[in-house]
Structure formats: structure tokens, C-alpha cells
Scaffold this active site. Structure first.
Site, PDB file in Angstrom:
ATOM      1  CG  LEU A   1       3.109  24.305  14.260  1.00 56.34           C
ATOM      2  CD1 LEU A   1       2.613  25.086  13.041  1.00 56.34           C
ATOM      3  CD2 LEU A   1       2.656  25.042  15.531  1.00 56.34           C
TER       4      LEU A   1
ATOM      5  CG  ASP B   1       9.597  45.367  16.839  1.00 57.05           C
ATOM      6  OD1 ASP B   1      10.327  45.311  17.850  1.00 57.05           O
ATOM      7  OD2 ASP B   1       9.676  46.277  15.993  1.00 57.05           O
TER       8      ASP B   1
ATOM      9  CG  HIS C   1      12.339  40.821  26.053  1.00 61.88           C
ATOM     10  ND1 HIS C   1      11.975  41.196  24.785  1.00 61.88           N
ATOM     11  CD2 HIS C   1      13.410  41.606  26.373  1.00 61.88           C
ATOM     12  CE1 HIS C   1      12.782  42.153  24.352  1.00 61.88           C
ATOM     13  NE2 HIS C   1      13.659  42.430  25.303  1.00 61.88           N
TER      14      HIS C   1
HETATM   15  C1  IPE Z   1      13.699  42.663  14.731  1.00 56.51           C
HETATM   16  O1  IPE Z   1      13.292  43.503  15.765  1.00 56.51           O
HETATM   17  C2  IPE Z   1      14.348  41.442  15.284  1.00 56.51           C
HETATM   18  C3  IPE Z   1      13.478  40.547  16.043  1.00 56.51           C
HETATM   19  C4  IPE Z   1      12.185  40.647  16.179  1.00 56.51           C
HETATM   20  C5  IPE Z   1      14.150  39.462  16.676  1.00 56.51           C
HETATM   21  P1  IPE Z   1      14.173  44.756  16.198  1.00 56.51           P
HETATM   22  O2  IPE Z   1      13.376  45.475  17.210  1.00 56.51           O
HETATM   23  O3  IPE Z   1      15.530  44.320  16.577  1.00 56.51           O
HETATM   24  O4  IPE Z   1      14.218  45.549  14.821  1.00 56.51           O
HETATM   25  P2  IPE Z   1      14.748  47.014  14.464  1.00 56.51           P
HETATM   26  O5  IPE Z   1      16.187  47.051  14.791  1.00 56.51           O
HETATM   27  O6  IPE Z   1      13.959  47.989  15.261  1.00 56.51           O
HETATM   28  O7  IPE Z   1      14.485  47.130  13.007  1.00 56.51           O
HETATM   29  C1  IPE Z   2      11.072  42.413  20.109  1.00 58.80           C
HETATM   30  O1  IPE Z   2      10.776  43.468  20.936  1.00 58.80           O
HETATM   31  C2  IPE Z   2      11.944  41.361  20.736  1.00 58.80           C
HETATM   32  C3  IPE Z   2      13.300  41.264  20.203  1.00 58.80           C
HETATM   33  C4  IPE Z   2      13.824  41.958  19.246  1.00 58.80           C
HETATM   34  C5  IPE Z   2      14.155  40.298  20.830  1.00 58.80           C
HETATM   35  P1  IPE Z   2      11.791  44.681  21.111  1.00 58.80           P
HETATM   36  O2  IPE Z   2      12.686  44.339  22.248  1.00 58.80           O
HETATM   37  O3  IPE Z   2      12.454  45.020  19.846  1.00 58.80           O
HETATM   38  O4  IPE Z   2      10.801  45.839  21.547  1.00 58.80           O
HETATM   39  P2  IPE Z   2      10.884  47.360  21.123  1.00 58.80           P
HETATM   40  O5  IPE Z   2      10.930  47.423  19.636  1.00 58.80           O
HETATM   41  O6  IPE Z   2      12.114  47.922  21.751  1.00 58.80           O
HETATM   42  O7  IPE Z   2       9.620  47.952  21.681  1.00 58.80           O
HETATM   43 MG    MG Z   3      12.045  46.315  18.337  1.00 60.23          MG
END
Ligand code: IPE
Ligand code: IPE
Ligand code: MG
Length: 249
Positions: free
Chosen positions: A132, A21, A38
Site C-alpha cells: 500500500l 475533517d 486530533h
Molecule cells: C481541510 O480541513 C484541511 C485538512 C483536512 C488538513 P479544514 O478544516 O482546514 O478545512 P476548512 O478550512 O474548514 O475548509
Molecule cells: C481536521 O479536523 C484536522 C485538520 C484540519 C488538521 P479539524 O481540526 O478541521 O476539525 P473541525 O473542522 O474544526 O471540527
Molecule cells: Mg475542519
């Protein structure tokens, strides 16, 4: 900061799961588009895979796209899918050479056709590797996974292949997508959110949870080693008392 030499190599978790995240916030902090975050996150994935191999971790699960993530702006969703296809195309040779087996959980049929195809081909190519196992959670929802397992149990009962009294935790686990994978000993979520976000709800029952403020694109080898050091300081009691754990050591 810990180094690999400080770790107890007899107490390396067999399975580590990640909620990756913070890509968006990392990019925003730099005045960049979310997709820039990303893309940087893919480099962290590579570093974490490499470190897992180095540490002798057998299973690594990465939450890459949840069923809820479809609700994001369409250009971001499209960008994520393209990154996935590119990452597989760029990395599959090296993964294969390094003995990495690729698996997925989630409904990958629901992904765009080119993503689905490249995943199937990478999984097929790496299926006999043993160093792995890398499990990508894609279009994944833990609640959906549990519902599907409940329906499968129901079907087995209808077909008289299972009686309700035989529906143990072990049998139910065998109906989940993770059926051949041990439960994670450690879950790491980056970027400060302390929630599970519909990830591995069944499998995380006794997992150690570690939440770090580091954004995913900054989470590399050192951070992973620190997380393992943190894990090794914990006492996993499984309902028992500390003295019982000490005597079994
Ligand atoms: C959780 O992250 C999903 C992934 C890492 C793929 P999100 O950023 O989507 O989670 P929420 O919605 O903030 O909980
Ligand atoms: C995690 O990073 C990646 C995915 C959920 C695909 P986010 O895109 O959720 O990044 P934030 O939480 O908005 O910073
Ligand atoms: Mg996120």
C-alpha cells in the site's frame, strides 16, 4: 451497514483520498480540547490504513495539514506537528512490516525540522514496500502544486525540452507532485462540509465525491466499508451515456 463480504472485490478503487475533517468539533462535543480530537483522529488513520490493506486498495492519500492550517492558533499547530512526529515514531515499524510505503505531497521542507526529518527517514525506510502506498498531504496547497507545475512546464519550454503543442494533460500531470500516482477514484470528506479546501484540484477532475456527516475520529473500518459500498453503486460515465457503460461491462 455493509460488510466486506457484500463488496464487489473486482470494483475496489485503486486510490482513495480523504479530507480528514471534524476532529475539533468531535472534541468540543465531548467538552474536550481540540487536540484531544486530533489524537483520536490518529486512531482513525490507523484503522483506515488497516482497512485499505484488507480491501486491496493500492493508494491512500490523507489530507493532514493544509497551507491554510498555519493560520490556526499556534498551540494547535504545534500540537498537530508533535502528533505527527509521535505517530510516525510509533507506527513506522508496523507500517514497514505490513508493506506500507510512505510518500508525501506538499512542501514538507516548510514543516518544523524534526517533522521534516522523521518524514524523510520513514519515507526512505519504506521506499521499497509495495502493499500500500500511503500519501500524506502536509503543508499542501493544490493551487501551489499547479503553479509549480506551470513553472516547470515553462522552464522545459525555455530549455527547448518541451514545445507548447506537446503540453498534454498527461505531460502536465507528470509535472505535479502526484506524478507517479493514479488519480483517486473516490474522495471522502468527513464531518459534513461539502467543499474541497484546496485539495488535489487537478487530480479530482473525475473522482467520485462522498461527503459524510461522521466526524473523522468516528470514521473507522465499518464507515470505510460503507463508503466503498456507496462508491460501487455509482455509475461512472466519463461523459458517455448509461447504455454505453452497460455494454462495456
Ligand atoms: C481541510 O480541513 C484541511 C485538512 C483536512 C488538513 P479544514 O478544516 O482546514 O478545512 P476548512 O478550512 O474548514 O475548509
Ligand atoms: C481536521 O479536523 C484536522 C485538520 C484540519 C488538521 P479539524 O481540526 O478541521 O476539525 P473541525 O473542522 O474544526 O471540527
Ligand atoms: Mg475542519
Amino acid at each position: 451497514m455493509s460488510t466486506i463480504n457484500n463488496l464487489d472485490l473486482q470494483n475496489i478503487p485503486r486510490h482513495v483520498a480523504f479530507i480528514m475533517d471534524g476532529n475539533g468539533r468531535w472534541a468540543k462535543n465531548k467538552g474536550q480540547h481540540r487536540l484531544f480530537g486530533h489524537a483520536a483522529g490518529v486512531e482513525s488513520v490507523k484503522s483506515v490504513i488497516q482497512t485499505a490493506r484488507e480491501l486491496g486498495i493500492s493508494y491512500l492519500t490523507l489530507y493532514a495539514f493544509s497551507t491554510e492550517n498555519w493560520a490556526r492558533p499556534s498551540d494547535e499547530v504545534e500540537g498537530l506537528m508533535n502528533l505527527l512526529v509521535d505517530a510516525i515514531a510509533n507506527e513506522v515499524d508496523e507500517m514497514h512490516a505490513n508493506g506500507v510505503r510512505l510518500l508525501t505531497i506538499g512542501d514538507i521542507q516548510g514543516l518544523p525540522g524534526n517533522c521534516h526529518e522523521s518524514l524523510l527517514s520513514a519515507m526512505n525506510r519504506t521506499k521499497d514496500n509495495t502493499a500500500l502506498t500511503l500519501i500524506l498531504a502536509l503543508n499542501y496547497s493544490a493551487r501551489q502544486e499547479i503553479i509549480k507545475a506551470a513553472l516547470a512546464a515553462h522552464q522545459l519550454m525555455q530549455d527547448a525540452q518541451l514545445s507548447s503543442t506537446d503540453l498534454s494533460e498527461q505531460v502536465f500531470s507528470s509535472l505535479l507532485q502526484t506524478k507517479d500516482i493514479p488519480d483517486p477514484e473516490l474522495l471522502i470528506r468527513t464531518s459534513g462540509e461539502c467543499r474541497i479546501s484546496n485539495f488535489l484540484l487537478w487530480q479530482l477532475s473525475y473522482t467520485e465525491l462522498l461527503f459524510t456527516d461522521t466526524h473523522w475520529p468516528d470514521f473507522r473500518r465499518e464507515a470505510f466499508i460503507d463508503a466503498i459500498a456507496n462508491f460501487q453503486k455509482r455509475e461512472r460515465r466519463f461523459g458517455m451515456v448509461s447504455e454505453q457503460i452497460q455494454t462495456t461491462k
